[in-house]
Design a protein around this motif. Structure first.
Motif, PDB file in Angstrom:
ATOM      1  N   LEU A 311      -0.644  -8.677  -0.033  1.00 30.25           N
ATOM      2  CA  LEU A 311      -1.015  -8.196   1.299  1.00 30.25           C
ATOM      3  C   LEU A 311      -1.358  -6.709   1.269  1.00 30.25           C
ATOM      4  O   LEU A 311      -2.285  -6.265   1.957  1.00 30.25           O
ATOM      5  N   TYR A 312      -0.620  -5.941   0.480  1.00 27.37           N
ATOM      6  CA  TYR A 312      -0.943  -4.521   0.382  1.00 27.37           C
ATOM      7  C   TYR A 312      -2.315  -4.333  -0.271  1.00 27.37           C
ATOM      8  O   TYR A 312      -3.130  -3.523   0.189  1.00 27.37           O
ATOM      9  N   ALA A 313      -2.561  -5.089  -1.337  1.00 30.75           N
ATOM     10  CA  ALA A 313      -3.861  -5.011  -2.000  1.00 30.75           C
ATOM     11  C   ALA A 313      -4.987  -5.422  -1.045  1.00 30.75           C
ATOM     12  O   ALA A 313      -6.081  -4.841  -1.067  1.00 30.75           O
ATOM     13  N   ALA A 314      -4.718  -6.405  -0.196  1.00 28.84           N
ATOM     14  CA  ALA A 314      -5.725  -6.828   0.774  1.00 28.84           C
ATOM     15  C   ALA A 314      -6.037  -5.704   1.751  1.00 28.84           C
ATOM     16  O   ALA A 314      -7.191  -5.502   2.145  1.00 28.84           O
ATOM     17  N   GLY A 315      -5.004  -4.957   2.140  1.00 23.16           N
ATOM     18  CA  GLY A 315      -5.231  -3.811   3.015  1.00 23.16           C
ATOM     19  C   GLY A 315      -6.084  -2.749   2.351  1.00 23.16           C
ATOM     20  O   GLY A 315      -6.954  -2.138   2.989  1.00 23.16           O
ATOM     21  N   VAL A 316      -5.850  -2.533   1.066  1.00 22.53           N
ATOM     22  CA  VAL A 316      -6.672  -1.565   0.323  1.00 22.53           C
ATOM     23  C   VAL A 316      -8.121  -2.037   0.266  1.00 22.53           C
ATOM     24  O   VAL A 316      -9.060  -1.260   0.503  1.00 22.53           O
ATOM     25  N   ARG A 317      -8.321  -3.318  -0.043  1.00 23.42           N
ATOM     26  CA  ARG A 317      -9.678  -3.854  -0.139  1.00 23.42           C
ATOM     27  C   ARG A 317     -10.411  -3.788   1.195  1.00 23.42           C
ATOM     28  O   ARG A 317     -11.628  -3.581   1.238  1.00 23.42           O
ATOM     29  N   ARG A 318      -9.661  -3.987   2.283  1.00 23.28           N
ATOM     30  CA  ARG A 318     -10.285  -3.953   3.602  1.00 23.28           C
ATOM     31  C   ARG A 318     -10.557  -2.529   4.078  1.00 23.28           C
ATOM     32  O   ARG A 318     -11.134  -2.323   5.136  1.00 23.28           O
ATOM     33  N   GLY A 319     -10.112  -1.559   3.305  1.00 24.25           N
ATOM     34  CA  GLY A 319     -10.370  -0.177   3.686  1.00 24.25           C
ATOM     35  C   GLY A 319      -9.515   0.315   4.831  1.00 24.25           C
ATOM     36  O   GLY A 319     -10.005   1.061   5.699  1.00 24.25           O
ATOM     37  N   GLN A 320      -8.246  -0.093   4.860  1.00 21.84           N
ATOM     38  CA  GLN A 320      -7.360   0.414   5.891  1.00 21.84           C
ATOM     39  C   GLN A 320      -7.334   1.942   5.849  1.00 21.84           C
ATOM     40  O   GLN A 320      -7.447   2.551   4.780  1.00 21.84           O
ATOM     41  N   LEU A 322      -6.276   5.802   5.587  1.00 20.06           N
ATOM     42  CA  LEU A 322      -5.361   6.418   4.640  1.00 20.06           C
ATOM     43  C   LEU A 322      -3.931   6.549   5.169  1.00 20.06           C
ATOM     44  O   LEU A 322      -2.979   6.263   4.422  1.00 20.06           O
ATOM     45  N   PRO A 323      -3.709   6.960   6.425  1.00 24.39           N
ATOM     46  CA  PRO A 323      -2.308   7.081   6.884  1.00 24.39           C
ATOM     47  C   PRO A 323      -1.548   5.764   6.790  1.00 24.39           C
ATOM     48  O   PRO A 323      -0.368   5.751   6.419  1.00 24.39           O
ATOM     49  N   LEU A 324      -2.209   4.656   7.119  1.00 21.76           N
ATOM     50  CA  LEU A 324      -1.556   3.348   7.039  1.00 21.76           C
ATOM     51  C   LEU A 324      -1.228   2.990   5.599  1.00 21.76           C
ATOM     52  O   LEU A 324      -0.129   2.504   5.294  1.00 21.76           O
ATOM     53  N   LEU A 325      -2.176   3.227   4.699  1.00 21.21           N
ATOM     54  CA  LEU A 325      -1.958   2.875   3.299  1.00 21.21           C
ATOM     55  C   LEU A 325      -0.856   3.718   2.678  1.00 21.21           C
ATOM     56  O   LEU A 325      -0.015   3.207   1.929  1.00 21.21           O
ATOM     57  N   VAL A 326      -0.858   5.010   2.962  1.00 24.05           N
ATOM     58  CA  VAL A 326       0.173   5.882   2.392  1.00 24.05           C
ATOM     59  C   VAL A 326       1.549   5.499   2.928  1.00 24.05           C
ATOM     60  O   VAL A 326       2.505   5.313   2.166  1.00 24.05           O
ATOM     61  N   TYR A 327       1.656   5.382   4.233  1.00 23.33           N
ATOM     62  CA  TYR A 327       2.942   5.032   4.842  1.00 23.33           C
ATOM     63  C   TYR A 327       3.473   3.705   4.310  1.00 23.33           C
ATOM     64  O   TYR A 327       4.614   3.608   3.850  1.00 23.33           O
ATOM     65  N   CYS A 328       2.642   2.670   4.356  1.00 21.16           N
ATOM     66  CA  CYS A 328       3.076   1.347   3.918  1.00 21.16           C
ATOM     67  C   CYS A 328       3.415   1.348   2.436  1.00 21.16           C
ATOM     68  O   CYS A 328       4.409   0.750   2.007  1.00 21.16           O
ATOM     69  N   GLY A 329       2.596   2.032   1.635  1.00 14.21           N
ATOM     70  CA  GLY A 329       2.851   2.075   0.202  1.00 14.21           C
ATOM     71  C   GLY A 329       4.191   2.695  -0.125  1.00 14.21           C
ATOM     72  O   GLY A 329       4.931   2.201  -0.988  1.00 14.21           O
ATOM     73  N   VAL A 330       4.541   3.781   0.568  1.00 17.09           N
ATOM     74  CA  VAL A 330       5.826   4.440   0.302  1.00 17.09           C
ATOM     75  C   VAL A 330       6.984   3.553   0.743  1.00 17.09           C
ATOM     76  O   VAL A 330       8.004   3.437   0.045  1.00 17.09           O
ATOM     77  N   VAL A 331       6.858   2.915   1.912  1.00 16.31           N
ATOM     78  CA  VAL A 331       7.928   2.021   2.388  1.00 16.31           C
ATOM     79  C   VAL A 331       8.175   0.893   1.390  1.00 16.31           C
ATOM     80  O   VAL A 331       9.320   0.599   1.017  1.00 16.31           O
ATOM     81  N   VAL A 332       7.102   0.247   0.950  1.00 21.34           N
ATOM     82  CA  VAL A 332       7.238  -0.865   0.010  1.00 21.34           C
ATOM     83  C   VAL A 332       7.786  -0.374  -1.326  1.00 21.34           C
ATOM     84  O   VAL A 332       8.678  -1.006  -1.916  1.00 21.34           O
TER      85      VAL A 332
END
Length: 396
Positions: A311-320, A322-332
């Protein structure tokens, strides 16, 4: 761009009409979320009554909620001695929720524990609004409703109704990330600081503020702008960046002063069996399940971790953004690489709401009836699991 996003653009203040308009648009998402959580509470109440237990006790006076209540009532310094000679200290629990519990009990007839549950319920609605706004801005209103509903229907969604800090943190974090995304830097810094007073993972919101600010300045520089002109255009950026870490760093340093060591908070967490080891302990735990009689549970856990990464990789592919990707990546990352209390990992990832965005976007393309039936079925399963879970082992 929607009204809230327009009002949130750099250099503009958020006007009340825009807030009211945003709230009106969010009502379907809030209604769906509230209905799912009420279903979870009703099933818990019936299940608990059938076992002679109290839903109220399960939501307000078990596990971590007791520690938060003790902080609200007694302050810091409470410890529990362990058989091996160690201690569990309430310094492990960040202060914003107990402060709100104390304030709520002072201003209302509620006990600190009940005030904590009220904070959780109200915060979960605030979080659902932020999730709706996020989904709406990315993929449209139906995705906003789906995102809020999916978050409420998570298998461990019952935690959102407990006197725990997850709902409060998610509300602050989600609005903080949204503020970064829409260029409201001062609000982003304030919300990041408050999130940092709520849970250790508040550092994820700080990272979203800092890295997004750095990326914005670098993009301006690449476009030929000077630093001065870039900062003038992005009003409040410096203030937001400076304010963002104050809550997290302030509590970390205060605990260090109480313990007489700069690493005092890490020492307190270590006494609880928590800490960061790069995921080695979790890997050993998972391998132990897979290679032993609990292999079926190990397979399920492995599948769950794989789903999170997909799901995280899907968010990256969809171009979420940057704030969402950074925040979610650190939480995970922090959830998966922490040692101790392995059963807590699903709860630790509860604030990682951007993981649900690809699912919400997919549901938004379905016919409303079909999407509603699926979310309803998931919500029923979540309610049953939540009641079973809390009447069993519950959150560690």
């Amino acid at each position: 761009m929607n009204d809230l996003a327009s009002a949130a653009a750099p250099g503009r203040t958020l006007c009340r009409p825009a807030v009211r308009a945003a709230l009106r648009r969010a009502l379907p998402g809030l209604a769906a979320f509230a209905a799912i959580r009420l279903l979870g509470w009703a099933v818990l109440a019936v299940w608990s009554a059938s076992r002679g237990a109290s839903w109220h006790t399960l939501l307000t006076a078990r596990w971590d909620s007791l520690w938060y209540t003790r902080v609200a009532e007694l302050g810091y310094g409470y410890t529990v001695p362990l058989p091996d000679g160690g201690t569990h200290s309430n310094l492990a629990f960040f202060p914003l929720l107990p402060w709100l519990e104390r304030l709520g009990s002072a201003l209302t007839p509620l006990s600190p524990a009940d005030a904590g549950m009220a904070v959780a319920w109200l915060s979960s609605l605030a979080a659902a609004w932020a999730l709706y706004a996020t989904g709406e801005r990315l993929y449209g209103p139906r995705a906003g409703v789906a995102l809020a509903a999916l978050w409420g229907a998570l298998p461990i969604g019952i935690v959102q109704s407990m006197a725990y800090s997850e709902s409060l943190f998610t509300a602050l974090a989600a609005w903080g990330v949204y503020a970064v995304w829409t260029g409201r830097w001062v609000w982003a810094g304030v919300l990041a600081s408050l999130a940092g007073l709520t849970r250790p993972v508040g550092v994820a919101v700080v990272a979203a503020v800092w890295l997004t600010a750095a990326a914005a300045l670098l993009a301006d520089r690449a476009g030929g702008a000077t630093l001065r002109s870039s900062l003038a255009r992005r009003r409040g950026l410096v203030a937001g960046v400076l304010v963002a870490p104050l809550g997290w760093c302030g509590y970390f340093l205060w605990v260090g002063a109480q313990q007489g060591s700069l690493t005092g908070y890490l020492d307190v967490q270590g006494a609880w069996g928590n800490g960061f080891d790069g995921g080695f302990a979790f890997g050993r735990f998972l391998w132990g399940l897979l290679s032993g009689p609990g292999w079926a549970g190990g397979l399920g856990l492995t599948a769950g971790v794989a789903l999170v990464l997909v799901l995280y990789a899907a968010g990256v592919r969809r171009g979420q953004p940057l704030p969402l990707l950074v925040y979610c990546g650190v939480v995970v990352f922090l959830a998966l690489t922490a040692k101790g209390f392995f059963g807590s990992k699903p709860r630790l990832m509860l604030p990682a709401y951007p993981l649900l965005l690809p699912l919400a976007a997919g549901l938004a393309r379905w016919r409303p009836l079909r999407a509603g039936l699926l979310i309803g079925a998931v919500a029923v399963g979540s309610a049953l699991y939540g009641a079973f879970w809390l009447n069993g082992t519950g959150p560690p």
